[in-house]
Design a protein around this motif. Structure first.
Motif, PDB file in Angstrom:
ATOM      1  N   THR A 112      -5.232   6.920  -6.067  1.00 13.71           N
ATOM      2  CA  THR A 112      -6.230   8.148  -6.194  1.00 13.71           C
ATOM      3  C   THR A 112      -6.274   8.689  -4.963  1.00 13.71           C
ATOM      4  OG1 THR A 112      -7.956   6.703  -6.252  1.00 13.71           O
ATOM      5  CG2 THR A 112      -7.110   7.115  -8.443  1.00 13.71           C
ATOM      6  N   ASP A 113      -6.108   8.096  -3.869  1.00 11.95           N
ATOM      7  CA  ASP A 113      -6.477   8.683  -2.573  1.00 11.95           C
ATOM      8  C   ASP A 113      -5.617   8.041  -1.593  1.00 11.95           C
ATOM      9  OD1 ASP A 113      -7.426   6.410  -1.666  1.00 11.95           O
ATOM     10  OD2 ASP A 113      -9.462   7.055  -2.440  1.00 11.95           O
ATOM     11  N   SER A 114      -5.652   8.419  -0.328  1.00 12.12           N
ATOM     12  CA  SER A 114      -4.532   7.754   0.395  1.00 12.12           C
ATOM     13  C   SER A 114      -5.088   6.507   1.052  1.00 12.12           C
ATOM     14  CB  SER A 114      -4.500   9.025   1.622  1.00 12.12           C
ATOM     15  OG  SER A 114      -5.637   9.009   2.508  1.00 12.12           O
ATOM     16  N   ILE A 115      -6.160   5.993   0.396  1.00  7.06           N
ATOM     17  CA  ILE A 115      -6.614   4.723   0.972  1.00  7.06           C
ATOM     18  C   ILE A 115      -6.671   3.655   0.082  1.00  7.06           C
ATOM     19  CG2 ILE A 115      -8.653   3.504   2.189  1.00  7.06           C
ATOM     20  CD1 ILE A 115      -9.497   6.097   3.317  1.00  7.06           C
ATOM     21  N   THR A 116      -7.070   3.749  -1.178  1.00  6.11           N
ATOM     22  CA  THR A 116      -7.024   2.831  -2.297  1.00  6.11           C
ATOM     23  C   THR A 116      -5.727   2.843  -3.193  1.00  6.11           C
ATOM     24  OG1 THR A 116      -9.634   3.275  -2.167  1.00  6.11           O
ATOM     25  CG2 THR A 116      -8.598   2.114  -4.127  1.00  6.11           C
TER      26      THR A 116
ATOM     27  N   THR B 158      -7.140  -4.150  -6.754  1.00  2.97           N
ATOM     28  CA  THR B 158      -7.031  -3.017  -5.878  1.00  2.97           C
ATOM     29  C   THR B 158      -7.139  -3.414  -4.528  1.00  2.97           C
ATOM     30  OG1 THR B 158      -8.651  -1.791  -7.310  1.00  2.97           O
ATOM     31  CG2 THR B 158      -8.538  -0.888  -5.335  1.00  2.97           C
ATOM     32  N   THR B 159      -6.297  -2.869  -3.521  1.00  2.00           N
ATOM     33  CA  THR B 159      -6.258  -3.018  -2.025  1.00  2.00           C
ATOM     34  C   THR B 159      -6.792  -1.644  -1.476  1.00  2.00           C
ATOM     35  OG1 THR B 159      -3.914  -2.655  -1.777  1.00  2.00           O
ATOM     36  CG2 THR B 159      -4.511  -5.080  -2.179  1.00  2.00           C
ATOM     37  N   THR B 160      -7.017  -1.890  -0.232  1.00  2.00           N
ATOM     38  CA  THR B 160      -7.543  -0.707   0.642  1.00  2.00           C
ATOM     39  C   THR B 160      -6.662  -0.681   1.727  1.00  2.00           C
ATOM     40  OG1 THR B 160      -9.418  -0.751  -0.505  1.00  2.00           O
ATOM     41  CG2 THR B 160      -9.257   0.563   1.515  1.00  2.00           C
ATOM     42  N   ARG B 161      -6.070   0.395   2.160  1.00  2.00           N
ATOM     43  CA  ARG B 161      -5.350   0.501   3.544  1.00  2.00           C
ATOM     44  C   ARG B 161      -6.346   0.533   4.540  1.00  2.00           C
ATOM     45  NH1 ARG B 161      -0.186   4.065   4.710  1.00  2.00           N
ATOM     46  NH2 ARG B 161      -0.114   3.716   2.595  1.00  2.00           N
ATOM     47  N   SER B 162      -5.959  -0.133   5.710  1.00  2.50           N
ATOM     48  CA  SER B 162      -6.861   0.072   6.758  1.00  2.50           C
ATOM     49  C   SER B 162      -6.845   1.381   7.518  1.00  2.50           C
ATOM     50  CB  SER B 162      -6.154  -1.016   7.927  1.00  2.50           C
ATOM     51  OG  SER B 162      -7.062  -0.694   9.106  1.00  2.50           O
ATOM     52  N   THR B 163      -8.085   1.912   7.902  1.00  2.00           N
ATOM     53  CA  THR B 163      -7.902   3.367   8.425  1.00  2.00           C
ATOM     54  C   THR B 163      -7.979   3.290   9.989  1.00  2.00           C
ATOM     55  OG1 THR B 163     -10.380   3.158   8.458  1.00  2.00           O
ATOM     56  CG2 THR B 163      -9.334   4.248   6.525  1.00  2.00           C
ATOM     57  N   GLU B 164      -7.499   2.095  10.543  1.00  2.00           N
ATOM     58  CA  GLU B 164      -7.418   1.977  11.936  1.00  2.00           C
ATOM     59  C   GLU B 164      -6.244   2.658  12.655  1.00  2.00           C
ATOM     60  OE1 GLU B 164      -7.776  -2.085  13.030  1.00  2.00           O
ATOM     61  OE2 GLU B 164      -9.652  -2.303  12.002  1.00  2.00           O
TER      62      GLU B 164
ATOM     63  N   ASN C 138       1.001  -1.282   0.070  1.00  3.05           N
ATOM     64  CA  ASN C 138       0.033   0.033  -0.026  1.00  3.05           C
ATOM     65  C   ASN C 138       1.015   1.403  -0.163  1.00  3.05           C
ATOM     66  OD1 ASN C 138      -2.450  -1.125  -0.209  1.00  3.05           O
ATOM     67  ND2 ASN C 138      -2.785  -1.295   2.099  1.00  3.05           N
ATOM     68  N   GLU C 139       1.701   1.325  -1.130  1.00  2.00           N
ATOM     69  CA  GLU C 139       2.414   2.552  -1.391  1.00  2.00           C
ATOM     70  C   GLU C 139       2.752   2.877  -2.756  1.00  2.00           C
ATOM     71  OE1 GLU C 139       6.657   1.029  -0.495  1.00  2.00           O
ATOM     72  OE2 GLU C 139       5.661   1.253   1.103  1.00  2.00           O
ATOM     73  N   VAL C 140       2.920   3.871  -3.264  1.00  2.00           N
ATOM     74  CA  VAL C 140       3.336   4.081  -4.603  1.00  2.00           C
ATOM     75  C   VAL C 140       4.630   3.488  -5.069  1.00  2.00           C
ATOM     76  CG1 VAL C 140       3.214   5.740  -6.564  1.00  2.00           C
ATOM     77  CG2 VAL C 140       1.680   6.053  -4.851  1.00  2.00           C
ATOM     78  N   ALA C 141       4.503   2.807  -6.070  1.00  2.00           N
ATOM     79  CA  ALA C 141       5.887   1.797  -6.411  1.00  2.00           C
ATOM     80  C   ALA C 141       5.843   1.836  -7.912  1.00  2.00           C
ATOM     81  CB  ALA C 141       6.037   0.703  -5.733  1.00  2.00           C
ATOM     82  N   THR C 142       6.865   1.794  -8.794  1.00  3.13           N
ATOM     83  CA  THR C 142       6.697   1.620 -10.137  1.00  3.13           C
ATOM     84  C   THR C 142       7.575   0.634 -10.349  1.00  3.13           C
ATOM     85  OG1 THR C 142       6.897   4.108 -10.313  1.00  3.13           O
ATOM     86  CG2 THR C 142       7.434   2.940 -12.214  1.00  3.13           C
ATOM     87  N   ASP C 143       7.068  -0.353 -11.173  1.00  7.58           N
ATOM     88  CA  ASP C 143       7.851  -1.724 -11.866  1.00  7.58           C
ATOM     89  C   ASP C 143       8.433  -2.175 -10.651  1.00  7.58           C
ATOM     90  OD1 ASP C 143       6.559  -0.829 -13.947  1.00  7.58           O
ATOM     91  OD2 ASP C 143       8.637   0.087 -15.066  1.00  7.58           O
TER      92      ASP C 143
END
Length: 172
Positions: free
Chosen positions: A130-134, A166-172, A69-74
């Motif tokens: 596209t946001d801080s969760i998805t 698609t994965t979603t980051r836990s908001t806990e 759950n972090e932006v990563a390229t290739d």
């Protein structure tokens, strides 16, 4: 003498055998990847995806840390038979469904006709958000080489886009 040489060359050329070479292509482009459980990025269990095309299935097993759950390229993982990143191509005697892969008790049909492991290749994952969760994970395959039980190699460079998950980051 020239005729004998010409006939000899023609005889040799006509006697050549291609060894019953079969070119196979794996067509899973129009099929979306499925999984049995809710995707959890950065989990502890290996992640298994499968694509079903009638009586065939393409299975991708990734290590638990493959989807972050972090932006990563290739981010690239090397495919090896029996390794933590593995690709398996299965052929069944009848149409297969998601239940075959997700059932607690193995189904009696369809029966597995052939299982072919990828010997080499790469899985390339590009993660965007596209946001801080998805997080969207674009999974691509490169230079996948499968080795059949008859020791014939299927190197299918047409397998490129495995799919987007698609994965979603836990908001806990």
């Amino acid at each position: 003498m020239k005729r004998i040489v010409a006939y000899s060359i023609m005889a040799v050329l006509m006697a050549c055998d291609d060894g019953d070479l079969q070119i196979e292509t794996l067509d899973f482009d129009s099929v979306d990847p499925q999984t049995c459980e809710t995707l959890v990025a950065e989990g502890t269990e290996p992640i298994v995806f499968f694509k079903i095309n009638s009586d065939e299935a393409l299975i991708l097993e990734l290590p638990a840390t493959a989807l972050l759950n972090e932006v990563a390229t290739d981010v690239t993982s090397n495919v090896t038979a029996g390794g933590s990143t593995a690709i398996t191509y299965r052929i069944f005697d009848d149409a297969v469904t998601k239940d075959y892969f997700c059932s607690q008790i193995p189904l009696g049909s369809p029966l597995l006709s052939e299982e072919i492991q990828a010997e080499s290749g790469q899985v390339i994952i590009t993660t965007t958000t596209t946001d801080s969760i998805t997080y969207t994970h674009d999974i691509r395959l490169s230079a996948i080489s499968l080795l059949t039980s008859a020791n014939t190699r299927i190197t299918d460079l047409s397998i490129d886009q495995f799919g987007i998950v698609t994965t979603t980051r836990s908001t806990e």
